[in-house]
Design an enzyme around this catalytic site. Structure first.
Site, PDB file in Angstrom:
ATOM      1  N   VAL A  65       1.730  -2.046   2.416  1.00 46.53           N
ATOM      2  CA  VAL A  65       2.140  -1.473   1.136  1.00 46.53           C
ATOM      3  C   VAL A  65       1.841   0.014   1.153  1.00 46.53           C
ATOM      4  CG1 VAL A  65       1.845  -3.623  -0.115  1.00 46.53           C
ATOM      5  CG2 VAL A  65      -0.067  -2.036   0.049  1.00 46.53           C
ATOM      6  N   GLY A  67       0.099   1.986  -0.486  1.00 45.97           N
ATOM      7  CA  GLY A  67      -1.239   2.492  -0.731  1.00 45.97           C
ATOM      8  C   GLY A  67      -2.233   2.162   0.356  1.00 45.97           C
ATOM      9  N   CYS A  68      -1.781   1.504   1.440  1.00 44.11           N
ATOM     10  CA  CYS A  68      -2.712   1.036   2.458  1.00 44.11           C
ATOM     11  C   CYS A  68      -2.395   1.631   3.811  1.00 44.11           C
ATOM     12  CB  CYS A  68      -2.681  -0.490   2.561  1.00 44.11           C
ATOM     13  SG  CYS A  68      -3.208  -1.323   1.064  1.00 44.11           S
ATOM     14  N   GLY A  69      -3.383   1.529   4.706  1.00 45.11           N
ATOM     15  CA  GLY A  69      -3.188   2.007   6.061  1.00 45.11           C
ATOM     16  C   GLY A  69      -2.617   0.940   6.957  1.00 45.11           C
ATOM     17  N   HIS A  79      -0.723   7.566   3.818  1.00 42.05           N
ATOM     18  CA  HIS A  79      -0.699   7.252   5.245  1.00 42.05           C
ATOM     19  C   HIS A  79       0.707   7.437   5.807  1.00 42.05           C
ATOM     20  CE1 HIS A  79      -4.114   4.948   3.571  1.00 42.05           C
ATOM     21  NE2 HIS A  79      -4.707   5.263   4.701  1.00 42.05           N
TER      22      HIS A  79
END
Length: 235
Positions: A98, A100-102, A167
């Site tokens: 997603v 918002g994630c790495g 990211h």
């Protein structure tokens, strides 16, 4: 595909509900296939898709130089990459990323944190100028929903990149640098987003010696930076 979309919504102002049209950042899924096999699906802004794919594969250690990619074909919602000699057993892909994630937790393995090799020097004025450039993003002002990352050299900002995920923006900047033949050891990365361990790891993988942000730095990012010899500047 347009990076922005218009939506009708209601705004509450001074106790009154007013119908308005608001501009929001577009977010779309992109599935990456390596040699015909699904590797990962990421939620990204629909811009600089090829650069994102190359930067993601590079920062994840799937490729070590651009010449390893024989074919990269981008279609709507998917990217197909041909990498002769690629061994899928060497990497554990995340099925969905997603915005918002790495990408992975591979940086937790100390043996996999690369050392940064660079004699790069930069002035405080140049750092400030690069930070001002990323904060001046008109797209961010219009939507309030994207992060901006800049690749900055001694002569100034080489490229600004925007994405709903910080990211993703870093991967796009790295992908752009690969295609433009930029020596990562002679640039720094300026970002509007928090410097997490994943961001620090991506910079180390690309041999970018310094990352600066208006946001905070996490404890694990500091640990990764110390092991890699990476300079991090927050706030």
């Amino acid at each position: 595909m347009d990076m922005k979309k218009e939506f009708v919504c209601d705004r509450l102002m001074e106790g009154k509900i007013i119908p308005i049209t608001d501009t929001v950042a577009a977010e779309t899924p992109l599935s990456i296939f390596i040699n015909g096999r699904h590797f990962v699906t990421a939620m990204i802004s629909p811009q600089m898709v090829s650069e994102f794919v190359l930067g993601y594969l590079y920062s994840a250690g799937v490729i070590h130089e651009l010449s390893e990619v024989e074919v990269l074909e981008v279609q709507e919602g998917s990217a197909h990459v041909l990498i002769p000699g690629y061994d899928p057993s060497l990497h554990s892909p995340r099925r969905i990323i997603v915005s918002g994630c790495g990408g992975s937790s591979s940086f937790l393995d100390e043996a996999k944190i690369p050392a940064v090799h660079s004699s790069f020097h930069i002035t405080f004025a140049a750092l400030s100028a690069g930070m001002r450039d990323v904060l001046s993003s008109s797209f961010h002002r219009a939507t309030g929903g994207v992060h901006c990352v800049g690749l900055v050299g001694e002569s100034g900002t080489l490229r600004l990149v925007e994405d709903v995920g910080r990211h993703n923006a870093v991967d796009k900047a790295i992908g752009y640098g690969l295609t433009a033949g930029i020596d990562f050891g002679k640039v720094f990365l300026a970002s509007t987003g928090r410097i997490s361990a994943e961001i620090a790891y991506k910079c180390a993988m690309a041999n970018i010696p310094l990352v600066i942000s208006r946001g905070a730095v996490t404890s694990l990012a500091i640990e990764v930076a110390r092991k890699a010899g990476l300079t991090v500047i927050g706030f």
